[in-house]
Design an enzyme around this catalytic site. Structure first.
Site, PDB file in Angstrom:
ATOM      1  N   ASP A 242       0.712  -1.151  -0.054  1.00  0.00           N
ATOM      2  CA  ASP A 242      -0.055   0.111  -0.137  1.00  0.00           C
ATOM      3  C   ASP A 242       0.947   1.138  -0.022  1.00  0.00           C
ATOM      4  O   ASP A 242       0.510   2.394   0.444  1.00  0.00           O
ATOM      5  CB  ASP A 242      -0.893   0.085   1.080  1.00  0.00           C
ATOM      6  CG  ASP A 242      -1.972  -1.216   1.080  1.00  0.00           C
ATOM      7  OD1 ASP A 242      -2.349  -1.349  -0.030  1.00  0.00           O
ATOM      8  OD2 ASP A 242      -2.540  -1.532   2.168  1.00  0.00           O
ATOM      9  N   GLU A 243       2.186   1.208  -0.544  1.00  0.00           N
ATOM     10  CA  GLU A 243       2.826   2.461  -0.486  1.00  0.00           C
ATOM     11  C   GLU A 243       3.324   2.616  -2.124  1.00  0.00           C
ATOM     12  O   GLU A 243       4.383   3.497  -2.106  1.00  0.00           O
ATOM     13  CB  GLU A 243       4.123   2.450   0.373  1.00  0.00           C
ATOM     14  CG  GLU A 243       3.566   2.008   1.754  1.00  0.00           C
ATOM     15  CD  GLU A 243       4.841   2.151   2.732  1.00  0.00           C
ATOM     16  OE1 GLU A 243       6.098   2.256   2.281  1.00  0.00           O
ATOM     17  OE2 GLU A 243       4.773   1.796   3.874  1.00  0.00           O
TER      18      GLU A 243
END
Length: 297
Positions: A242-243
């Site tokens: 999620d980055e």
């Protein structure tokens, strides 16, 4: 600026309706725009749209040009015409036909709102894509796939067979010539190896406004914290969970009078819109990777 405003098209050339998109990046220095547009003008192309950006921190230059080439000009002709500036400036460049229908694979688990929104936007023509397959670890969306006439692959996952499932996904990408994988609330984490293989070709919708409230039940986390804004983030998939580089985000105001279920309902709408917008931007080659960030034209 139209290319033909600098130099008229060659006699006998007729500008076609077919639009090509040239995307390029290179170290910034004077003369890049002039070199490219001069070559396009020389072949009788007409520029319909032009965007450029200079990242001062990295000294990288990014440009996207949409143009109509003369009737009869094919991709090889255009690439040959642009070879000189590409080599001179050390450009990383790509050239596509804007009207092509990109093949995509959509992955989903149990929540199907983002999937249905994508299918609808393709149906009405807002998204120019062809869904080559829908992949899930559950049977819940098979009916939707069958109604749309789309092949459905249900691959349940356990700790022991996750690698095999990812191998099947890569094989499906090869078989279908899919150029984009969309995680439409697919609630499984890609391995580092798969994330690297699909870098820049896999888009995820994260059901919160990153970097806040990662992990399970983000809307319930937000509710417990009494937040006043919730949102969603569409980003490219990377090994860092999620980055990945962010393509699009949206927030919406919520109040203390709303329940956690209200938060979830609002979130479903935001997720669907944000993911569809990110997919459209990618399909139109308006997103360029710049390290951990994106340039969105």
């Amino acid at each position: 600026m139209n290319a033909h405003s600098e130099e008229p098209p060659h006699r006998g050339h007729t500008v076609a309706d077919k639009i090509h998109v040239l995307s390029l990046s290179c170290d910034d220095r004077p003369g890049i725009v002039a070199a490219v547009t001069t070559e396009l003008a020389a072949m009788g192309a007409n520029i319909a749209e032009s965007n450029q950006f200079w990242d001062r921190q990295t000294n990288r230059f990014f440009m996207r040009i949409a143009f109509a080439a003369p009737v009869g000009a094919v991709k090889d002709d255009i690439e040959r015409a642009l070879k000189s500036p590409v080599e001179r400036f050390g450009m990383k460049a790509s050239l596509i036909d804007q009207r092509r229908r990109l093949k995509i694979i959509v992955m989903v688990s149990k929540f199907d709102h983002a999937l249905l929104h994508i299918l609808y936007q393709i149906k009405v023509g807002w998204l120019n894509a062809e869904v080559a397959a829908i992949v899930s670890n559950h049977e819940d969306s098979r009916c939707n796939a069958e109604l749309a006439g789309i092949p459905y692959h249900c691959w349940p996952i356990s700790k022991n067979d996750k690698t095999k499932q990812e191998e099947k996904l890569l094989e499906l990408v090869r078989e279908t010539d899919a150029e984009l994988v969309i995680l439409a609330r697919y609630m499984q984490v890609f391995s580092d190896a798969l994330s690297k293989r699909l870098y820049g070709r896999a888009i995820n919708i994260h059901h919160s406004f990153l970097p806040s409230f990662k992990g399970a039940k983000p809307y319930h986390q937000a509710f417990e914290r009494g937040v006043k804004l919730i949102g969603a983030t569409a980003h490219y998939v990377t090994p860092d969970l999620d980055e990945g580089p962010i393509i699009d985000q949206e927030t919406e105001r919520v109040t203390h009078s709303m329940s956690a279920e209200d938060f979830v309902a609002v979130g479903r709408d935001i997720e669907s819109r944000v993911l569809a917008r990110a997919v459209k931007l990618h399909l139109e080659t308006r997103v360029m990777l710049n390290g951990h960030k994106t340039i969105v034209f």
